[in-house]
Design an enzyme around this catalytic site. Structure first.
Site, PDB file in Angstrom:
ATOM      1  N   CYS A 108      45.826  36.359 105.041  1.00  0.00           N
ATOM      2  CA  CYS A 108      44.799  36.672 103.943  1.00  0.00           C
ATOM      3  C   CYS A 108      45.279  35.922 102.589  1.00  0.00           C
ATOM      4  O   CYS A 108      45.264  34.561 102.526  1.00  0.00           O
ATOM      5  CB  CYS A 108      44.384  38.070 103.706  1.00  0.00           C
ATOM      6  SG  CYS A 108      43.154  38.441 102.845  1.00  0.00           S
ATOM      7  N   GLU A 166      46.206  42.112 112.338  1.00  0.00           N
ATOM      8  CA  GLU A 166      46.639  43.490 112.563  1.00  0.00           C
ATOM      9  C   GLU A 166      45.537  44.487 112.222  1.00  0.00           C
ATOM     10  O   GLU A 166      45.779  45.552 112.154  1.00  0.00           O
ATOM     11  CB  GLU A 166      47.784  43.739 111.579  1.00  0.00           C
ATOM     12  CG  GLU A 166      47.496  43.875 110.063  1.00  0.00           C
ATOM     13  CD  GLU A 166      46.484  43.182 109.473  1.00  0.00           C
ATOM     14  OE1 GLU A 166      45.949  43.549 108.437  1.00  0.00           O
ATOM     15  OE2 GLU A 166      46.604  41.859 109.713  1.00  0.00           O
ATOM     16  N   HIS A 205      42.857  39.109 109.671  1.00  0.00           N
ATOM     17  CA  HIS A 205      43.770  40.107 109.836  1.00  0.00           C
ATOM     18  C   HIS A 205      43.901  40.231 111.178  1.00  0.00           C
ATOM     19  O   HIS A 205      43.305  41.101 111.852  1.00  0.00           O
ATOM     20  CB  HIS A 205      43.161  41.474 109.328  1.00  0.00           C
ATOM     21  CG  HIS A 205      43.242  41.247 107.613  1.00  0.00           C
ATOM     22  ND1 HIS A 205      44.179  41.566 107.006  1.00  0.00           N
ATOM     23  CD2 HIS A 205      42.453  40.962 106.903  1.00  0.00           C
ATOM     24  CE1 HIS A 205      44.240  41.523 105.754  1.00  0.00           C
ATOM     25  NE2 HIS A 205      42.987  41.039 105.433  1.00  0.00           N
TER      26      HIS A 205
END
Length: 357
Positions: free
Chosen positions: A248, A335, A333
């Site tokens: 990001c 994760e 993202h």
């Protein structure tokens, strides 16, 4: 019935609703997120620093407040906007209501407005500033228009170095905190990493002393181009030959450290349903995202970097791999929580780079 509140946009449009959470006046950048779940992760994501979050899903708060799911210890957003909030949450893990949680964190919120119309306005006109107030007749529109998200990374980054994760792990990762999500820590730890979380401006000399196997550049808030000291710091870290993985804001900072450009998107990508295409395989993944800026693909120097992922909806850049250093980064993202974890395999790639080192 709650106390009447109004959302006033900088273009003059007014939405009538009711206060919940804390009451008061607040000005912020109005953005929307399309996530159907994950409101707790959204509220505690420090990438929303300085912003007013609009949830497009109409009912928020139905599973209460679950601290184990937080992405940070506090709410970074300045205000919260929903169509309706659930006053009787039901979940075996819940420890309270959303209204109480917002009050405890002194976050102003408004409910009962037409969030569908608000979202359409932002999509058509672009992100704009707004104000929540009890008296729309006394609004200073020049003050609303003048609002800017400033010093975001400096405000949200950790002030001290600390260790977490698997303290006896095989790998030692330095995680530069630009406003990190805790799930990045959880993901690294689950794969056997000891993690040293460092302030955003931790100099390369300090990283050398830590003797780390890899460096993670976290997500975070604000305009990446304004973080000039952070960009210069990352430029020096790149020259150390340490494997680097950016997510990001970390993705954007890494591009800027190479001399490439970033731009502000019309209304950003926020939610858990963003399609990204892997340019190597042609496969499309569904990803979770939260950003208002993007790397300009046309600014990439093919001698130094290559584009690896693109957004299927608007063609914007979603990933870069570098040839002049051991680094790669993605805008989305991998994760994600809550959200799809289709691209979690990218962490395996990072650990593979550390193995080779």
């Amino acid at each position: 019935m709650g106390k009447t509140a109004y959302l006033v946009l900088e273009n003059g449009q007014v939405f009538k609703g009711e206060y919940f959470g804390a009451e008061g006046e607040v000005i912020a950048e109005v953005v929307f997120t399309t996530g159907m779940t994950g409101y707790l992760e959204t509220l505690t994501d420090r990438s929303y620093y300085g912003q007013m979050i609009t949830q497009t899903f109409p009912l928020i708060g139905n599973y209460g407040v679950i601290p184990e799911d937080f992405e940070s210890s506090q709410i970074a957003a300045r205000a919260y906007i929903v169509k309706d909030w659930c006053q009787t949450p039901s979940n075996f893990r819940s420890e309270g209501s959303l209204d109480t949680f917002l009050k405890q964190n002194n976050v102003v919120a408004i409910k009962g407005i037409d969030t569908r119309t608000l979202t359409k306005i932002i999509r058509e006109n672009g992100t704009m500033n707004g104000m929540i107030t009890a008296d729309p007749e006394k609004v200073d529109f020049e003050k609303i228009k003048a609002y800017r998200v400033e010093n975001a990374v400096r405000t949200v980054t950790t002030k001290e170095v600390y260790e977490t994760g698997d303290l006896n792990g095989k790998w030692h990762v330095a995680l530069l905190d630009f406003g990190l999500k805790e799930n990045i820590v959880r993901k690294l730890a689950s794969q056997g990493a000891k993690i040293t979380v460092c302030p955003a401006l931790t100099p390369v000399e300090e990283l050398r002393k830590l003797n780390v196997d890899g460096v993670m550049l976290s997500n975070g808030p604000g305009d990446p181009a304004e973080d000039k000291e952070v960009i210069e710091n990352v430029r020096q870290i790149m020259q150390e030959g340490i494997p680097i993985f950016g997510i990001c804001l970390g993705h954007q900072i890494l591009a800027l450290a190479h001399g490439f450009k970033t731009e502000k998107l019309k209304y950003g990508h926020r939610g858990g349903n963003q399609p990204v295409k892997d340019l190597d395989t042609g496969r499309v993944y569904i990803s979770s995202q939260n950003h208002g800026y993007a790397v300009v693909a046309e600014s990439l120097d093919p001698q130094i970097a290559r584009e690896t992922f693109v957004n299927v909806n608007d063609g914007s850049n979603e990933g870069v791999e570098y040839k002049d250093c051991k680094a790669f980064s993605v805008q989305f993202h991998p994760e994600a929580c809550g959200g799809p974890q289709d691209t979690a395999i990218l962490f395996d790639r990072f650990f593979g780079m550390m193995e080779k080192k």
